[in-house]
Write a protein that holds these residues in place. Structure first.
Motif, PDB file in Angstrom:
ATOM      1  N   LYS A  98       0.855  -1.180   0.000  1.00 17.00           N
ATOM      2  CA  LYS A  98       0.000   0.000   0.000  1.00 17.00           C
ATOM      3  C   LYS A  98       0.896   1.237   0.000  1.00 17.00           C
ATOM      4  CE  LYS A  98      -3.601  -2.307   2.763  1.00 17.00           C
ATOM      5  NZ  LYS A  98      -2.843  -3.541   3.016  1.00 17.00           N
ATOM      6  N   GLU A 109      -0.269   4.455  -0.907  1.00 13.77           N
ATOM      7  CA  GLU A 109      -0.967   5.734  -0.728  1.00 13.77           C
ATOM      8  C   GLU A 109      -2.414   5.477  -0.322  1.00 13.77           C
ATOM      9  OE1 GLU A 109      -1.431   9.495  -3.645  1.00 13.77           O
ATOM     10  OE2 GLU A 109       0.535   8.548  -3.608  1.00 13.77           O
ATOM     11  N   LEU A 110      -2.952   6.370   0.492  1.00 10.78           N
ATOM     12  CA  LEU A 110      -4.316   6.250   1.008  1.00 10.78           C
ATOM     13  C   LEU A 110      -5.097   7.494   0.615  1.00 10.78           C
ATOM     14  CD1 LEU A 110      -5.999   4.399   3.062  1.00 10.78           C
ATOM     15  CD2 LEU A 110      -5.359   6.088   4.779  1.00 10.78           C
ATOM     16  N   TYR A 142      -9.949   4.271   0.289  1.00  9.50           N
ATOM     17  CA  TYR A 142      -9.267   3.541  -0.777  1.00  9.50           C
ATOM     18  C   TYR A 142      -7.759   3.585  -0.527  1.00  9.50           C
ATOM     19  CZ  TYR A 142     -13.670   4.540  -3.269  1.00  9.50           C
ATOM     20  OH  TYR A 142     -14.984   4.650  -3.627  1.00  9.50           O
ATOM     21  N   TRP A 143      -7.066   2.628  -1.113  1.00  8.21           N
ATOM     22  CA  TRP A 143      -5.612   2.733  -1.131  1.00  8.21           C
ATOM     23  C   TRP A 143      -5.092   2.334  -2.512  1.00  8.21           C
ATOM     24  CZ3 TRP A 143      -7.492  -1.422   2.103  1.00  8.21           C
ATOM     25  CH2 TRP A 143      -7.258  -2.702   1.594  1.00  8.21           C
ATOM     26  N   GLU A 154      -2.233   0.140  -4.334  1.00  5.80           N
ATOM     27  CA  GLU A 154      -1.444  -1.041  -3.981  1.00  5.80           C
ATOM     28  C   GLU A 154      -0.558  -1.450  -5.148  1.00  5.80           C
ATOM     29  OE1 GLU A 154      -3.353  -4.345  -1.759  1.00  5.80           O
ATOM     30  OE2 GLU A 154      -2.979  -5.508  -3.576  1.00  5.80           O
ATOM     31  N   ALA A 203     -11.480  -0.168   0.432  1.00  6.76           N
ATOM     32  CA  ALA A 203     -11.255  -0.812   1.727  1.00  6.76           C
ATOM     33  C   ALA A 203     -12.472  -1.573   2.228  1.00  6.76           C
ATOM     34  CB  ALA A 203     -10.847   0.235   2.761  1.00  6.76           C
ATOM     35  N   ASP A 234       0.083   9.226   5.295  1.00 10.56           N
ATOM     36  CA  ASP A 234      -1.216   9.444   4.666  1.00 10.56           C
ATOM     37  C   ASP A 234      -2.357   9.566   5.661  1.00 10.56           C
ATOM     38  OD1 ASP A 234      -0.161   9.506   2.156  1.00 10.56           O
ATOM     39  OD2 ASP A 234      -0.542   7.420   1.708  1.00 10.56           O
ATOM     40  N   LEU A 285      -2.087   4.850   7.069  1.00 10.72           N
ATOM     41  CA  LEU A 285      -1.301   3.642   6.889  1.00 10.72           C
ATOM     42  C   LEU A 285      -0.244   3.615   7.979  1.00 10.72           C
ATOM     43  CD1 LEU A 285      -0.847   3.661   3.005  1.00 10.72           C
ATOM     44  CD2 LEU A 285      -2.445   2.285   4.349  1.00 10.72           C
ATOM     45  N   LEU A 298      -3.821  -0.802   7.458  1.00 15.19           N
ATOM     46  CA  LEU A 298      -4.706   0.356   7.412  1.00 15.19           C
ATOM     47  C   LEU A 298      -5.374   0.490   8.772  1.00 15.19           C
ATOM     48  CD1 LEU A 298      -6.525   2.563   6.133  1.00 15.19           C
ATOM     49  CD2 LEU A 298      -7.964   0.717   5.271  1.00 15.19           C
TER      50      LEU A 298
END
Length: 662
Positions: free
Chosen positions: A23, A25-26, A36-37, A39, A53, A328, A340, A350
């Motif tokens: 992961k 970025e969130l 959302y992230w 991946e 998520a 994030d 994260l 998360l």
């Protein structure tokens, strides 16, 4: 009982690929609160996928890659608003919109591969109008690339410039009512952590266009003060950080009053922000839209902390946690946020945090099954936990390191033996290595190796003064700090590692430090690995991408035209004849930050003298590894190289142990 370095370990390269959380970025939909992230998928050629998520499902199919090439390092490739997801697709650089779950992405920008977009932000009332950072590569030379802020009209698939003139932009965002916009900008020769500025402007908008008026400077100063990461805490109040006191502390700006002011009554020696290497990462988030409270992930030395700050009074409330790294931070809803998180003994996860009315804090770790397959469970008894140690330089200045001792409960070392050690110089060079679990390091420590991370002078997390230690002395301070750290930990009172079996390695800027060390301190380390490392500062100054094209002016002490002798003196390619340390060089074939020809000059010079060098080029890889086969090959080759140099015969798995030495 077996010698260090020969221990068998269940942590194989395949296990690393299955266990690593990718992961990167969130992001959170501010309307629906959906999380959302992004991946990374090494097993799918290294593409980046957006995952929702709530269900742990991909939001698009296998033909898409949510990645941007802005500033080459990327970041800020996706966002969500009102149930729609927007992302930059790496193959064609267009921005796409997924209007609802299950729908196919539709392009909203022109078909122009020369345009790259990042940090898209939707206008809250005219949702078809979006602001974004636009990087125009129509003229591909670094000095000719143009960066602006633009408006994307998703109805017409058109792009219009609204702000220009600076070399770089970041974090454009509309206020919640859409009447204002804020952004960060900086220009050469500054990097954003050296001198960046924040601006706000009035927004005049109709159904077809956005125009700005009353553009107002808020904070920051070229060369001297970094002002970063503006975020709206209300329709009137903007929150950001500046380091004018030496550490990044929170400030606010009121549009109605036109005044900027520090939030804390007294500044503290703690960073409430970190350097902006990638455009997507944020370390703060408002907990409401009434300019009430803001959550920060702060960093002091090697300790990460969650802190709630009341904007009206500057009062700080600490939220206890065992996390070693947080990135994030995003507001989910009033009094709840997500981030994260990493820790010393558990993979990245998360986390959703809810602040209850009774002042209790509820952490909810969201564990979604890995798309890479079922990862084997590695027991905590096998994990080596990083120990923060503050050493001293020759000048009496602090030198920050993290030491990971060998650890494997199935083994004991021979009496009186000290372990071989991998000394890692991080990239950046204004980067920072945390104490978070890294399976690549555990790959070594579980086999009886020690690992030493050196946050050398120039590293972030210790204030502006520590970063400026490297100013004008890149290739000197970093080399001295890495060498000194190894020497101190191998001597009394520590006596933790074997100095005759210590190796140095690093990627990118860390690769430069590695190469410089074996050139200028040829007897310090017994082996070395350069991963896409810089070998020629002159070529770097001429050829590297726009974002870092002037970085060297401060790191070296002038431009190439002003101090050509310094560039030559510090560049490893001109001192390759001094290299007698066995060297492994790993390089990506399409690296635009550090082109392969820099590595090849070093390799050729060593071979001409019949020195010991191994060189591998990974096809289709850029500045870092994204593909599963590359990640596996690189770590296995590095271990086997060291084993060959030291004559160590070990086993890479738990079966068929052989502890003899060659």
């Amino acid at each position: 009982m077996a010698p260090y370095g020969t221990w068998a370990s269940p942590i194989t390269a395949d296990v690393i690929l299955q266990s690593v959380s990718n992961k990167s970025e969130l992001f959170v939909d501010p309307i629906t609160s959906a999380i959302y992230w992004i991946e990374g998928r090494p097993a799918e050629g290294g593409r980046d996928v957006i995952v929702g998520a709530s269900k742990g499902q991909d939001v698009f199919g296998k033909g898409w890659n949510a990645r941007t090439g802005v500033q080459e390092y990327g970041g800020g490739a996706a966002m969500a608003y009102g149930g729609a997801v927007y992302f930059s697709n790496y193959a064609d650089n267009r921005v796409y919109k997924i209007a609802a779950e299950g729908e196919d992405p539709k392009p909203i920008t022109p078909d122009n591969k020369n345009y790259r977009y990042a940090k898209v932000n939707v206008h809250p009332k005219h949702n078809h109008l979006l602001v974004a950072v636009l990087e125009d590569h129509t003229r591909p030379l670094p000095q000719d690339v143009v960066t602006t802020l633009c408006i994307i009209n998703s109805k017409t698939q058109s792009v219009t410039t609204i702000v220009s003139g600076a070399d770089f932009y970041a974090f454009p965002s509309f206020s919640a009512d859409g009447t204002y916009i804020a952004w960060e900008q900086w220009s050469h020769p500054d990097m954003p952590w050296e001198g960046s500025e924040i601006f706000v402007a009035n927004v005049d908008v109709n159904d077809n266009s956005v125009k700005l008026s009353d553009i107002t400077y808020v904070a920051g100063k070229k060369i001297d003060i970094s002002a970063s990461t503006p975020v709206w805490a209300s329709n009137d109040v903007l929150v950001f950080t500046t380091d004018e006191t030496g550490y990044h502390n929170p400030w606010t700006y009121s549009v109605s009053s036109g005044k900027a002011a520090p939030v804390l009554p007294v500044s503290i020696d703690e960073d409430f922000n970190q350097p902006l290497h990638r455009l997507g990462t944020e370390y703060s988030a408002p907990l409401d839209q009434r300019a009430g409270r803001v959550i920060y992930a702060t960093l002091k030395n090697d300790h990460i902390a969650l802190r709630i700050v009341k904007l009206a009074t500057g009062a700080i409330e600490d939220i206890p946690s065992a996390y070693t790294d947080i990135q994030d931070l995003k507001r989910v809803a009033d009094n709840s946020f997500a981030f994260l998180a990493n820790s010393a003994e558990a993979p990245q996860t998360l986390v959703v945090c809810v602040l209850a009315d009774n002042a209790q804090v509820q952490f909810h770790e969201v564990n979604v099954a890995s798309t890479e397959g079922d990862a084997p469970k590695i027991p905590n008894s096998l994990i080596s936990v990083a120990q923060a140690i503050t050493l001293k330089t020759e000048d009496g200045e602090p030198l920050h390191v993290l030491y990971l001792p060998p650890k494997n409960p199935a083994y004991e070392a021979l009496d009186g033996e000290r372990p071989p050690c991998v000394v890692d110089a991080h990239g950046g060079p204004t980067g920072h290595t945390s104490a978070s679990l890294d399976w690549s390091k555990q790959y070594f420590t579980s086999r009886g190796w020690a690992w030493l991370d050196v946050n050398y002078g120039g590293s972030s997390g210790y204030g502006r003064k520590y970063i400026k230690r490297l100013e004008g002395k890149w290739g000197i301070i970093d080399v001295e700090d890495c060498t000194s750290a190894m020497e101190q930990l191998s001597s009394a009172p520590y006596s933790l590692i074997d100095p005759k079996r210590s190796v140095i390695r690093g990627g990118s800027a860390g690769g430069f430090t590695t190469l410089a060390t074996i050139c200028f301190k040829p007897d310090a380390f017994a082996a070395a690995t350069s991963l896409f490392g810089i070998a020629d500062l002159r070529s770097l100054a001429k050829e590297t991408h726009k974002f870092e094209s002037h970085y060297l002016e401060k790191l070296v002490g002038g431009t190439l035209e002003e101090v050509p002798e310094v560039y030559k003196k510090r560049s490893p390619i001109f001192h390759a004849d001094k290299i007698k340390t066995p060297l492994l060089v790993l390089q990506g074939s399409i690296d635009r930050v550090v082109p392969p020809d820099q590595a090849e000059v070093i390799v050729k010079a060593i071979k001409e003298r019949n020195g010991r060098v191994e060189y591998t080029v990974f096809e289709g890889e850029g500045h870092g590894w994204r593909k599963a086969e590359t990640i596996k090959a690189a770590i296995e080759q590095e271990l086997h190289f060291y084993e060959a140099v030291f004559g160590i015969k070990g086993k890479s798995s738990t079966g068929g142990r052989d502890y003899s030495l060659q």
